[in-house]
Design a protein around this motif. Structure first.
Motif, PDB file in Angstrom:
ATOM      1  N   ARG A  93       0.830  -1.204   0.000  1.00  0.00           N
ATOM      2  CA  ARG A  93       0.000   0.000   0.000  1.00  0.00           C
ATOM      3  C   ARG A  93       0.866   1.256   0.000  1.00  0.00           C
ATOM      4  N   LYS A  94       1.909   1.280   0.853  1.00  0.00           N
ATOM      5  CA  LYS A  94       2.790   2.446   0.904  1.00  0.00           C
ATOM      6  C   LYS A  94       3.547   2.618  -0.417  1.00  0.00           C
ATOM      7  N   LEU A  95       3.943   1.500  -0.999  1.00  0.00           N
ATOM      8  CA  LEU A  95       4.650   1.570  -2.285  1.00  0.00           C
ATOM      9  C   LEU A  95       3.733   2.122  -3.375  1.00  0.00           C
ATOM     10  N   LEU A  96       2.487   1.694  -3.363  1.00  0.00           N
ATOM     11  CA  LEU A  96       1.539   2.187  -4.365  1.00  0.00           C
ATOM     12  C   LEU A  96       1.291   3.681  -4.183  1.00  0.00           C
ATOM     13  N   ASN A  97       1.146   4.101  -2.926  1.00  0.00           N
ATOM     14  CA  ASN A  97       0.935   5.530  -2.666  1.00  0.00           C
ATOM     15  C   ASN A  97       2.124   6.366  -3.145  1.00  0.00           C
ATOM     16  N   LEU A  98       3.325   5.845  -2.915  1.00  0.00           N
ATOM     17  CA  LEU A  98       4.521   6.560  -3.356  1.00  0.00           C
ATOM     18  C   LEU A  98       4.573   6.626  -4.875  1.00  0.00           C
ATOM     19  N   ARG A  99       4.218   5.528  -5.545  1.00  0.00           N
ATOM     20  CA  ARG A  99       4.228   5.514  -7.004  1.00  0.00           C
ATOM     21  C   ARG A  99       3.219   6.517  -7.560  1.00  0.00           C
ATOM     22  N   GLN A 100       2.086   6.611  -6.924  1.00  0.00           N
ATOM     23  CA  GLN A 100       1.078   7.563  -7.373  1.00  0.00           C
ATOM     24  C   GLN A 100       1.531   9.001  -7.126  1.00  0.00           C
ATOM     25  N   ARG A 101       2.240   9.201  -6.020  1.00  0.00           N
ATOM     26  CA  ARG A 101       2.771  10.543  -5.763  1.00  0.00           C
ATOM     27  C   ARG A 101       3.794  10.921  -6.832  1.00  0.00           C
ATOM     28  N   ILE A 102       4.712   9.996  -7.130  1.00  0.00           N
ATOM     29  CA  ILE A 102       5.752  10.273  -8.121  1.00  0.00           C
ATOM     30  C   ILE A 102       5.135  10.604  -9.481  1.00  0.00           C
ATOM     31  N   ALA A 103       4.053   9.905  -9.818  1.00  0.00           N
ATOM     32  CA  ALA A 103       3.416  10.108 -11.121  1.00  0.00           C
ATOM     33  C   ALA A 103       2.840  11.508 -11.267  1.00  0.00           C
ATOM     34  N   ARG A 104       2.648  12.201 -10.163  1.00  0.00           N
ATOM     35  CA  ARG A 104       2.026  13.525 -10.227  1.00  0.00           C
ATOM     36  C   ARG A 104       3.019  14.652  -9.939  1.00  0.00           C
ATOM     37  N   SER A 140       5.247   2.554 -17.188  1.00  0.00           N
ATOM     38  CA  SER A 140       5.565   3.694 -16.343  1.00  0.00           C
ATOM     39  C   SER A 140       4.377   4.641 -16.257  1.00  0.00           C
ATOM     40  N   GLU A 141       4.123   5.124 -15.045  1.00  0.00           N
ATOM     41  CA  GLU A 141       3.053   6.083 -14.821  1.00  0.00           C
ATOM     42  C   GLU A 141       3.578   7.519 -14.778  1.00  0.00           C
ATOM     43  N   ILE A 142       4.860   7.686 -15.068  1.00  0.00           N
ATOM     44  CA  ILE A 142       5.470   9.022 -15.043  1.00  0.00           C
ATOM     45  C   ILE A 142       5.402   9.611 -16.440  1.00  0.00           C
ATOM     46  N   PRO A 143       4.540  10.598 -16.671  1.00  0.00           N
ATOM     47  CA  PRO A 143       4.399  11.151 -18.025  1.00  0.00           C
ATOM     48  C   PRO A 143       5.496  12.165 -18.334  1.00  0.00           C
ATOM     49  N   LEU A 144       5.983  12.123 -19.572  1.00  0.00           N
ATOM     50  CA  LEU A 144       6.991  13.100 -19.968  1.00  0.00           C
ATOM     51  C   LEU A 144       6.455  14.524 -19.873  1.00  0.00           C
ATOM     52  N   THR A 145       5.142  14.674 -19.992  1.00  0.00           N
ATOM     53  CA  THR A 145       4.554  16.011 -19.924  1.00  0.00           C
ATOM     54  C   THR A 145       4.691  16.640 -18.550  1.00  0.00           C
ATOM     55  N   ASN A 146       5.116  15.863 -17.560  1.00  0.00           N
ATOM     56  CA  ASN A 146       5.360  16.425 -16.236  1.00  0.00           C
ATOM     57  C   ASN A 146       6.762  17.001 -16.107  1.00  0.00           C
ATOM     58  N   GLY A 176      17.811  25.069 -21.215  1.00  0.00           N
ATOM     59  CA  GLY A 176      18.920  24.781 -22.101  1.00  0.00           C
ATOM     60  C   GLY A 176      18.596  23.580 -22.951  1.00  0.00           C
ATOM     61  N   SER A 177      19.448  22.580 -22.908  1.00  0.00           N
ATOM     62  CA  SER A 177      19.233  21.359 -23.688  1.00  0.00           C
ATOM     63  C   SER A 177      18.689  20.222 -22.840  1.00  0.00           C
ATOM     64  N   GLY A 178      18.189  20.519 -21.660  1.00  0.00           N
ATOM     65  CA  GLY A 178      17.398  19.565 -20.898  1.00  0.00           C
ATOM     66  C   GLY A 178      18.118  18.721 -19.880  1.00  0.00           C
ATOM     67  N   ASN A 179      19.359  19.073 -19.511  1.00  0.00           N
ATOM     68  CA  ASN A 179      20.125  18.209 -18.611  1.00  0.00           C
ATOM     69  C   ASN A 179      19.397  17.945 -17.293  1.00  0.00           C
ATOM     70  N   PHE A 180      18.885  18.989 -16.660  1.00  0.00           N
ATOM     71  CA  PHE A 180      18.214  18.813 -15.364  1.00  0.00           C
ATOM     72  C   PHE A 180      16.959  17.955 -15.510  1.00  0.00           C
ATOM     73  N   LEU A 181      16.186  18.185 -16.556  1.00  0.00           N
ATOM     74  CA  LEU A 181      14.944  17.438 -16.740  1.00  0.00           C
ATOM     75  C   LEU A 181      15.232  15.974 -17.026  1.00  0.00           C
ATOM     76  N   VAL A 182      16.216  15.708 -17.864  1.00  0.00           N
ATOM     77  CA  VAL A 182      16.543  14.325 -18.206  1.00  0.00           C
ATOM     78  C   VAL A 182      17.011  13.561 -16.972  1.00  0.00           C
ATOM     79  N   ILE A 183      17.887  14.163 -16.176  1.00  0.00           N
ATOM     80  CA  ILE A 183      18.405  13.476 -14.991  1.00  0.00           C
ATOM     81  C   ILE A 183      17.291  13.275 -13.968  1.00  0.00           C
ATOM     82  N   ALA A 184      16.434  14.283 -13.805  1.00  0.00           N
ATOM     83  CA  ALA A 184      15.295  14.125 -12.885  1.00  0.00           C
ATOM     84  C   ALA A 184      14.405  12.975 -13.339  1.00  0.00           C
ATOM     85  N   TYR A 185      14.128  12.902 -14.628  1.00  0.00           N
ATOM     86  CA  TYR A 185      13.284  11.833 -15.158  1.00  0.00           C
ATOM     87  C   TYR A 185      13.922  10.467 -14.900  1.00  0.00           C
TER      88      TYR A 185
END
Length: 932
Positions: free
Chosen positions: A334-345, A384-390, A354-363
């Protein structure tokens, strides 16, 4: 030479026919040695080798070409050579044209490979070119090699297509390059379902004279922009029809391609034959951006934003918290699922991406955490539930914005391959998502809330320019559901001090600050990002952290910027004190930066990161971090007209305002033909900062009123005085006009009765000690210096202390990376505890020992003795004298030596807060002294 140029030179050497006689010299040339240096080595004048046929360049490398099969034996001989040790070779290298072996003698690391492959190890030898950040290059050698090849292709196409190089077609040209990069990657990762399909198609279908290369490329692009079910009847050639539908915006719009010549076609095939599976999207974007940016191309290969440095921003901003929650969750589904849902948002927003270094590493880091959650839940093939649009960005340069989106697409595919397997990754990759989540525009003029709105709000972007992939779109077409929960703003915005800002950049800051403060013109450009992030945080659940030059946390900018940030309810949640943001430039250690994280819901415990002398990062937990990045209350150090404590008053040097006519070189003094008495009466030695620090000689006319009539009888002096009078009268400055009546004198005529303690206004931050010293009553200081006239010598001990060095470096203004000393902001605010007479005696003795140690090394100058690379080895007595001085003074402050500069600053700010709080409005400070 930079890293890209070296890689190209080494590759050309490896590809050329092996020439045993020429190889050692060609190898040295590939690493930037000049022709004159090579000539001296060839002639034997500077070849220090003691082995037959060997070539040894002092302090660099010992090379020997040997008979076939004797490479290992020869390497041993080089290692055991007396000359290798005597002349401090860093590397040894042996080759027979078939095999290649080398060793780094500093750490014992070795390489062994076939001769034709030694260029793959060019990073191993970069210390030969003065480039020390070789670890990053070795890890990302492909990115540098690809950048070099792309650069050659880009320049050749520019030459062949001058119309494409015009401003109105630059975006189209850059867009074409982005398409090529995608195709190179796609063909090597089975996205095209056939390895090498793109490069092989160009090689087979285009003529060797390149006359139809542009047509072949255009047809391939046409196929990739057309869905498979719509291709029938469009006449797409069979060899192009093999390519899958890509589109996603990347292949939409114009399909026109620049024309190729034979050289450009050759470069294209060469780039395509590289192994693009090795692409590293973490940094590849910034390398590729250098290809398309004329200013950056001159520094090609120097732009490396290291992953560890970026994680210094992202980890304390939010990644450490996610990892902590993952650890706490254990195997609780349950805690893992909650964390996954948090990360997805979670949204990560870089408004200077620039050319996206921070965004790429964060992703990639978030995908790593998500993958571990899926592993613990037994859902290994979970999509993956992590959308690139985030992962949102704003970037002012069109091509950089394109490359950011492409780098994120590549990162997503690589993560899918890693965590879900190649089959599922390929199945779901095409076509790439078409949402527009990286925008091209001016971040200080765009509305961040429109681009990254509060949770549950749809996204409608205010555009300044063309769509990311080169087309205009209606707003409705780029709307998408806002996936966000909490938002984390991060990045490395442009710094630019006030002096170097363009009119447009000044106007950007004006828009952000003019309704808040009249002093905004003194702020660094990066301040606009901090202010907009703070404003954004008042409307959303967010926190922000930026890399910045350390000047925003020093000197005059602190009382302008930080009260405005604090007024929004934001506090400093974490910070990293000054460190070098390293790059790959051979003679550039990188700019000195800080990292500052702000939040209006910061945790009770704040984290202050700093580097110790050994390079180790230490973390201090504290309840508050102030604007100077010191653990303590939110105090602002303001200029003071008089010293805070029991120290003498400091005056600025004398201003000539003379057009150079009151100043003389030694030759000019001699040409005056003065008698000994006249020279004594009218000429004095004058010291600016350069004269004081470097021991240069300069003189001035110093004429007291009582001797003016005599001075005017000397024609060359009279002419100089008359010229000064005319200059002052012609000035628009009324003060200068008034000075015309005393045109034989400086504006100030301050001299000492006994001696003066002198401190230059500007000094390099690389010097470990402020260059304070003593001059006599016959000397004059110019306005590039400050002085304490006739002050007790213990005042010099204070100025020479490490405590004062860190205070000046923190509260005073910077001139680029140099300290700009200020009497009102640095000396008058310097907190000194009540001193006993014994304290003063001890400090006086310390100052005397410093002066005696310097005298021991006469005629060495302050510049010589305080050179950080020479001080310990060549001038140990000076170092020892300063160590004793620091020991005495620091014991006065806390009864022991301070552990580091962070602790020094904490004590100084604590004492400053206490001393200023004790002063009542209108009441003068403790005893202040002035003696002229």
């Amino acid at each position: 030479m930079n890293a890209v140029e070296i890689e190209e030179a080494v590759s050309q050497l490896a590809e050329a026919p092996f020439d045993a006689e020429k190889f050692p010299f060609a190898f040295l040339e590939a690493f930037g040695n000049k022709a004159t240096t090579i000539k001296r080595i060839k002639s034997g004048n500077s070849n220090q080798s003691d082995l037959p046929g060997g070539v040894l360049q002092r302090n660099n490398i010992h090379v020997k070409v040997c008979a076939e099969g004797e490479v290992t034996v020869t390497l041993t001989a080089l290692r055991e050579s007396a000359a290798t040790s005597r002349y401090k070779a860093k590397f040894i290298l042996a080759t027979d044209g078939k095999s290649f072996e080398a060793e780094n003698l500093a750490d014992g690391e070795t390489i062994a490979c076939e001769y034709q492959n030694f260029s793959d190890h060019f990073g191993f030898f970069l210390a030969l070119a003065g480039i020390t950040t070789v670890r990053q290059i070795r890890e990302n050698a492909f990115d540098i090699k690809a950048t070099g090849r792309l650069n050659r292709l880009y320049l050749e196409l520019q030459k062949q297509n001058p119309d494409w190089n015009k401003a109105e077609r630059q975006e189209e040209f850059n867009h074409f390059m982005a398409r090529l990069i995608f195709c190179f990657f796609a063909e090597d990762t089975n996205i095209f379902h056939s390895e090498g399909l793109f490069t092989q198609t160009i090689a087979q279908m285009s003529a060797t004279d390149a006359s139809n290369t542009h047509e072949v490329l255009s047809e391939v692009f046409r196929a990739m922009s057309t869905p498979l079910k719509e291709r029938e009847g469009l006449g797409i050639r069979s060899w192009a029809d093999r390519f899958p539908y890509v589109n996603g915006g990347l292949f939409s719009g114009s399909l026109e391609v620049p024309r190729f010549n034979k050289i450009a076609r050759s470069y294209l095939l060469h780039v395509g034959n590289l192994d693009w599976k090795k692409i590293n999207p973490d940094i590849f974007g910034s390398m590729i951006q250098a290809v398309a940016d004329e200013e950056e191309r001159g520094a090609l290969g120097m732009h490396y934003t290291s992953v560890p440095n970026i994680l210094k921003v992202l980890n304390p901003l939010f990644l450490d918290d996610l990892r902590s929650q993952l650890e706490d969750a254990g195997d609780n589904r349950r805690k893992l699922l909650n964390l996954r849902q948090r990360i997805a948002r979670i949204r990560v927003f870089d408004p200077a991406c620039g050319s996206g270094n921070f965004l790429v590493i964060a992703y990639k880091e978030m995908r790593k955490i998500e993958a571990e959650i899926n592993h613990r839940r037994g859902e290994l093939e979970q999509c993956s539930e992590i959308p690139l649009t985030n992962f949102r960005g704003i970037e002012i340069r069109n091509f950089a914005a394109e490359i950011t989106r492409l780098a994120l697409i590549i990162a997503e595919f690589q993560c899918d391959v890693l965590y879900r397997g190649p089959q599922l990754a390929l199945l779901e990759f095409l076509p790439p998502k078409q949402e527009n989540w990286i925008t091209c525009g001016n971040a200080l003029r765009l509305d961040w809330l429109s681009w990254c709105p509060p949770t549950g709000t749809g996204v409608k972007v205010q555009r300044e320019d063309l769509d990311l992939w080169g087309e205009m779109r209606d707003e409705a077409e780029i709307d998408f559901e806002n996936e966000g929960g909490e938002t984390y703003i991060c990045g490395n915005p442009p710094y630019l001090g006030s002096t170097w800002q363009t009119t447009e950049q000044k106007n950007d800051l004006k828009r952000v600050f003019e309704h808040r403060t009249k002093l905004w013109k003194s702020l660094d450009y990066v301040s606009g990002w901090f202010m907009k992030a703070a404003d954004y945080g008042t409307q959303t659940n967010s926190a922000a952290a930026f890399v910045s030059t350390n000047s925003i946390c020093q000197g005059q900018q602190v009382p302008i910027l930080w009260p405005l940030i604090f007024e929004t309810g934001h506090e400093i949640a974490f910070a990293h004190t000054s460190f070098k943001w390293a790059n790959l430039a051979s003679h550039n250690a990188g700019v000195t930066v800080v990292i500052v994280g702000i939040s209006n819901h910061a945790h009770k415990v704040r984290y202050l990161f700093s580097l110790e002398d050994q390079g180790k990062t230490v973390v201090k937990e504290t309840e508050n971090i102030n604007a100077y990045l010191v653990a303590g209350s939110n105090v602002i150090v303001e200029k003071a007209a008089k010293p805070l404590g029991d120290i003498f008053e400091m005056l600025r040097g004398n201003t000539p305002y003379d057009g150079g006519n009151l100043l003389l070189s030694s030759e000019e003094v001699n040409r005056l033909n003065l008698s000994k008495e006249q020279r004594e009466r009218f000429i004095r030695r004058i010291y600016g900062s350069a004269e004081f620090i470097r021991g240069l000689s300069r003189y001035c006319l110093w004429i007291e009123d009582e001797y003016l009539e005599e001075a005017l009888t000397i024609e060359p002096i009279r002419e100089r005085i008359e010229t000064v009078r005319k200059i002052r009268l012609a000035s628009r400055d009324k003060g200068a006009n008034a000075m015309a009546n005393s045109s034989h004198q400086f504006r100030e005529m301050n001299t000492a009765k006994t001696y003066m303690i002198v401190i230059p206004r500007v000094t390099s931050e690389n010097r470990p000690i402020l260059p304070v010293g003593i001059l006599s009553d016959r000397d004059v200081i110019g306005d590039r210096n400050f002085a304490l006239y006739n002050a007790p010598l213990w005042n010099m001990a204070l100025i020479a202390s490490r405590l004062h060095w860190v205070w000046i470096g923190t509260v005073c203004v910077r001139m680029r990376t140099d300290f700009s000393y200020s009497s009102t902001l640095g000396w008058n605010t310097f907190p000194v505890p009540t001193l006993t007479e014994q304290n003063k005696i001890d400090m006086t003795r310390c100052a005397e020992q410093i002066l005696l140690a310097r005298e021991h090394y006469f005629p060495a100058t302050i510049a010589d003795m305080y050179d950080p690379e020479r001080m310990d080895s060549e001038f140990p007595l000076v170092r020892e004298a300063h160590d004793r001085n620091d020991e005495i003074i620091e014991r006065i402050y806390i009864g022991r030596r301070f552990k580091n500069d962070t602790e020094r600053l904490e004590k100084l700010f604590e004492l400053y807060t206490k001393m200023t709080s004790q002063q009542k409005p209108g009441k003068k400070s403790a005893q202040r002294k002035k003696d002229k």
